[in-house]
Scaffold this motif. Structure first.
Motif, PDB file in Angstrom:
ATOM      1  N   ALA A  22       0.810  -1.212   0.000  1.00  0.00           N
ATOM      2  CA  ALA A  22       0.000   0.000   0.000  1.00  0.00           C
ATOM      3  C   ALA A  22       0.845   1.264   0.000  1.00  0.00           C
ATOM      4  N   THR A  23       2.133   1.128   0.265  1.00  0.00           N
ATOM      5  CA  THR A  23       3.021   2.286   0.332  1.00  0.00           C
ATOM      6  C   THR A  23       4.232   2.063  -0.577  1.00  0.00           C
ATOM      7  N   ALA A  24       4.837   3.163  -0.998  1.00  0.00           N
ATOM      8  CA  ALA A  24       5.999   3.068  -1.881  1.00  0.00           C
ATOM      9  C   ALA A  24       6.952   4.215  -1.598  1.00  0.00           C
ATOM     10  N   LEU A  25       8.233   3.978  -1.858  1.00  0.00           N
ATOM     11  CA  LEU A  25       9.263   5.001  -1.700  1.00  0.00           C
ATOM     12  C   LEU A  25       9.972   5.174  -3.033  1.00  0.00           C
ATOM     13  N   VAL A  26       9.945   6.403  -3.555  1.00  0.00           N
ATOM     14  CA  VAL A  26      10.578   6.721  -4.834  1.00  0.00           C
ATOM     15  C   VAL A  26      11.832   7.545  -4.554  1.00  0.00           C
ATOM     16  N   THR A  27      12.975   7.073  -5.034  1.00  0.00           N
ATOM     17  CA  THR A  27      14.251   7.724  -4.740  1.00  0.00           C
ATOM     18  C   THR A  27      14.985   8.217  -5.976  1.00  0.00           C
ATOM     19  N   ARG A  28      14.719   7.646  -7.144  1.00  0.00           N
ATOM     20  CA  ARG A  28      15.416   8.078  -8.359  1.00  0.00           C
ATOM     21  C   ARG A  28      14.977   9.502  -8.690  1.00  0.00           C
ATOM     22  N   ALA A  98       2.233   1.188   8.242  1.00  0.00           N
ATOM     23  CA  ALA A  98       2.513   0.334   7.093  1.00  0.00           C
ATOM     24  C   ALA A  98       3.301  -0.894   7.522  1.00  0.00           C
ATOM     25  N   ASP A  99       3.017  -2.038   6.905  1.00  0.00           N
ATOM     26  CA  ASP A  99       3.787  -3.248   7.182  1.00  0.00           C
ATOM     27  C   ASP A  99       4.681  -3.635   6.005  1.00  0.00           C
ATOM     28  N   SER A 100       4.500  -2.942   4.865  1.00  0.00           N
ATOM     29  CA  SER A 100       5.340  -3.206   3.694  1.00  0.00           C
ATOM     30  C   SER A 100       5.613  -1.897   2.970  1.00  0.00           C
ATOM     31  N   LEU A 101       6.740  -1.854   2.251  1.00  0.00           N
ATOM     32  CA  LEU A 101       7.130  -0.654   1.519  1.00  0.00           C
ATOM     33  C   LEU A 101       7.829  -1.069   0.230  1.00  0.00           C
ATOM     34  N   ALA A 102       7.276  -0.646  -0.900  1.00  0.00           N
ATOM     35  CA  ALA A 102       7.907  -0.939  -2.192  1.00  0.00           C
ATOM     36  C   ALA A 102       8.977   0.118  -2.472  1.00  0.00           C
ATOM     37  N   VAL A 103      10.183  -0.318  -2.803  1.00  0.00           N
ATOM     38  CA  VAL A 103      11.305   0.605  -3.023  1.00  0.00           C
ATOM     39  C   VAL A 103      11.934   0.347  -4.391  1.00  0.00           C
ATOM     40  N   GLU A 104      12.644   1.351  -4.886  1.00  0.00           N
ATOM     41  CA  GLU A 104      13.323   1.227  -6.178  1.00  0.00           C
ATOM     42  C   GLU A 104      14.687   0.579  -5.965  1.00  0.00           C
ATOM     43  N   GLU A 105      14.708  -0.745  -5.954  1.00  0.00           N
ATOM     44  CA  GLU A 105      15.947  -1.464  -5.673  1.00  0.00           C
ATOM     45  C   GLU A 105      17.024  -1.167  -6.712  1.00  0.00           C
ATOM     46  N   LEU A 108      18.429   2.215  -5.117  1.00  0.00           N
ATOM     47  CA  LEU A 108      18.959   2.210  -3.744  1.00  0.00           C
ATOM     48  C   LEU A 108      20.285   1.476  -3.666  1.00  0.00           C
ATOM     49  N   THR A 109      21.221   2.018  -2.897  1.00  0.00           N
ATOM     50  CA  THR A 109      22.461   1.297  -2.627  1.00  0.00           C
ATOM     51  C   THR A 109      22.192   0.226  -1.574  1.00  0.00           C
ATOM     52  N   VAL A 110      23.077  -0.745  -1.481  1.00  0.00           N
ATOM     53  CA  VAL A 110      22.927  -1.808  -0.483  1.00  0.00           C
ATOM     54  C   VAL A 110      22.969  -1.221   0.923  1.00  0.00           C
ATOM     55  N   SER A 111      23.897  -0.286   1.164  1.00  0.00           N
ATOM     56  CA  SER A 111      24.027   0.286   2.504  1.00  0.00           C
ATOM     57  C   SER A 111      22.772   1.068   2.900  1.00  0.00           C
ATOM     58  N   ARG A 112      22.190   1.756   1.933  1.00  0.00           N
ATOM     59  CA  ARG A 112      20.967   2.507   2.219  1.00  0.00           C
ATOM     60  C   ARG A 112      19.808   1.559   2.534  1.00  0.00           C
ATOM     61  N   HIS A 113      19.730   0.481   1.775  1.00  0.00           N
ATOM     62  CA  HIS A 113      18.703  -0.532   1.987  1.00  0.00           C
ATOM     63  C   HIS A 113      18.831  -1.124   3.392  1.00  0.00           C
ATOM     64  N   ARG A 114      20.061  -1.405   3.789  1.00  0.00           N
ATOM     65  CA  ARG A 114      20.295  -1.976   5.122  1.00  0.00           C
ATOM     66  C   ARG A 114      19.931  -0.987   6.219  1.00  0.00           C
ATOM     67  N   SER A 126       9.888  -4.468  -0.420  1.00  0.00           N
ATOM     68  CA  SER A 126       9.724  -5.192  -1.684  1.00  0.00           C
ATOM     69  C   SER A 126      10.232  -4.306  -2.827  1.00  0.00           C
ATOM     70  N   ASP A 127      10.315  -4.890  -4.007  1.00  0.00           N
ATOM     71  CA  ASP A 127      10.879  -4.149  -5.142  1.00  0.00           C
ATOM     72  C   ASP A 127       9.774  -3.492  -5.964  1.00  0.00           C
ATOM     73  N   LEU A 128       9.856  -2.183  -6.104  1.00  0.00           N
ATOM     74  CA  LEU A 128       8.924  -1.441  -6.955  1.00  0.00           C
ATOM     75  C   LEU A 128       9.247  -1.635  -8.429  1.00  0.00           C
ATOM     76  N   GLY A 129      10.484  -2.013  -8.697  1.00  0.00           N
ATOM     77  CA  GLY A 129      10.906  -2.215 -10.075  1.00  0.00           C
ATOM     78  C   GLY A 129      10.918  -0.915 -10.857  1.00  0.00           C
ATOM     79  N   ALA A 130      10.634  -1.009 -12.148  1.00  0.00           N
ATOM     80  CA  ALA A 130      10.649   0.172 -13.024  1.00  0.00           C
ATOM     81  C   ALA A 130       9.239   0.715 -13.239  1.00  0.00           C
ATOM     82  N   ALA A 131       8.399   0.619 -12.205  1.00  0.00           N
ATOM     83  CA  ALA A 131       6.998   1.046 -12.351  1.00  0.00           C
ATOM     84  C   ALA A 131       6.871   2.505 -12.752  1.00  0.00           C
TER      85      ALA A 131
END
Length: 368
Positions: A22-28, A98-105, A108-114, A126-131
């Motif tokens: 239900a939620t998403a994070l856009v970083t690009r 929120a219990d889940s968050l779709a992100v632009e894997e 995102l860098t690995v360190s940021r993800h961690r 979860s992965d938002l992919g190229a949506a």
């Protein structure tokens, strides 16, 4: 424009919901700007459960061409120096329930993800992919208008250069002058690093200008673009300097022009990406230049100069109406030079007149 950005975010939200988040994070950055109207340095966009939020490292700066955040969107600047808006967004998402968050894997860098996982360990990432990139492929008329104005600016800058004395000037000098002229005519800046190639450097894809000076009889190839309100276009042309073209120059130019025309004529809604590439490529391939060809015939343009779709031999997918693309075949002969012809066009149905040519600088082989 507020309703436009809200509608874009709603389309993304629908995709996220269908994918189980239900939620998403856009970083690009380009994606943030597409959805929020602006992308201040380091900013991220949270599509939350209660509200959408633009998180920044500090108050958005009022910079020329940077855009303005959607007035309906709440902007939150981090209070502490050195904070990461993406990590703060994960914390906010948790606070919203929120219990889940779709992100632009892919961004995102690995360190940021961690770091996000450590701040919100119960939040499933979860992965938002190229949506968002997929949403950006088809442009609305406001976006196309920005590209059209950018193309007019690029054409003006190039046209003025062609009226000046070129012999004896360096590639680097000509590139810098073109970029200055872009700004003089209203661009926020160049869409990409301007390429000027002379003599044996002409026709090279992505050539970086050098201190080589223009000489009589040279091929001169130029590729430039304007950044206007964040939207980027591209135009490329090839000319001969100071004398009538040699026979081999005329033959090579006519061949590349025929390939470029074939690619332009193939731009119809529903055509496969690779069929556009094939239309241009087979003209050059049949003349024996298969080894000298670039990896693709063209690509999408918009908030970035190289977007989807890719018009390449193995590309999957079909063109839609209102998709702006470049058609830019070229041939470079080592030690001699070459030809590139590059236009930005918008795919339109035949009922609307077919592909709309945005870059209109003459494609006649001029002797300057």
């Amino acid at each position: 424009m507020s309703e436009v950005y809200a509608a874009r975010r709603e389309r993304l939200r629908e995709r996220c919901t269908a994918g189980g988040s239900a939620t998403a994070l856009v970083t690009r950055p380009a994606n943030v700007r597409y959805l929020a109207g602006a992308a201040p340095r380091g900013a991220v966009l949270l599509l939350g459960r209660g509200e959408d939020l633009l998180l920044c490292t500090g108050p958005p700066a009022d910079e020329a061409g940077a855009g303005h955040p959607d007035e309906a969107l709440r902007v939150q600047a981090l209070s502490g120096a050195g904070g990461d808006p993406a990590v703060a967004a994960a914390d906010v998402a948790t606070a919203q329930g929120a219990d889940s968050l779709a992100v632009e894997e892919h961004h995102l860098t690995v360190s940021r993800h961690r770091a996000m996982g450590s701040v919100a360990p119960r939040l499933r990432l979860s992965d938002l992919g190229a949506a968002v990139e997929q949403l950006r492929v088809i442009k609305d008329e406001e976006e196309i208008s920005c590209l059209r104005i950018g193309a007019e600016i690029a054409d003006q800058a190039l046209g003025e250069l062609l009226e000046s004395i070129l012999v004896g000037r360096t590639e680097r000098h000509l590139a810098l002058e073109l970029e200055r002229r872009l700004v003089d005519h209203g661009a926020d800046g160049p869409a990409f690093a301007t390429s000027v190639g002379t003599g044996p450097n002409s026709g090279r894809c992505g050539h970086r200008p050098t201190d080589r000076r223009v000489e009589e009889g040279d091929f001169l190839s130029v590729c430039l673009g304007a950044n206007y309100r964040g939207y980027r276009c591209e135009v490329g042309r090839t000319f001969v300097i100071g004398t009538s073209p040699a026979d081999w120059q005329i033959a090579l130019y006519d061949l590349v022009f025929a390939a470029q025309r074939a690619g332009r004529e193939a731009l119809v809604p529903g055509v496969a990406y690779r069929d556009v590439d094939r239309a241009a490529r087979q003209v050059l391939d049949s003349a024996g230049y298969a080894e000298a060809l670039p990896s693709l015939t063209g690509h999408g343009v918009g908030l970035e100069i190289d977007e989807d779709p890719q018009l390449a031999p193995a590309a999957m997918g079909k063109l839609d109406a209102c998709v702006p693309v470049t058609v830019e075949p070229g041939v470079h002969l080592p030690g001699r030079g070459g030809v590139r012809i590059d236009d930005t066009l918008v795919v339109r149905p035949e009922a609307d007149g077919g592909p709309e040519l945005l870059t209109i600088t003459t494609k006649e082989l001029l002797a300057l």
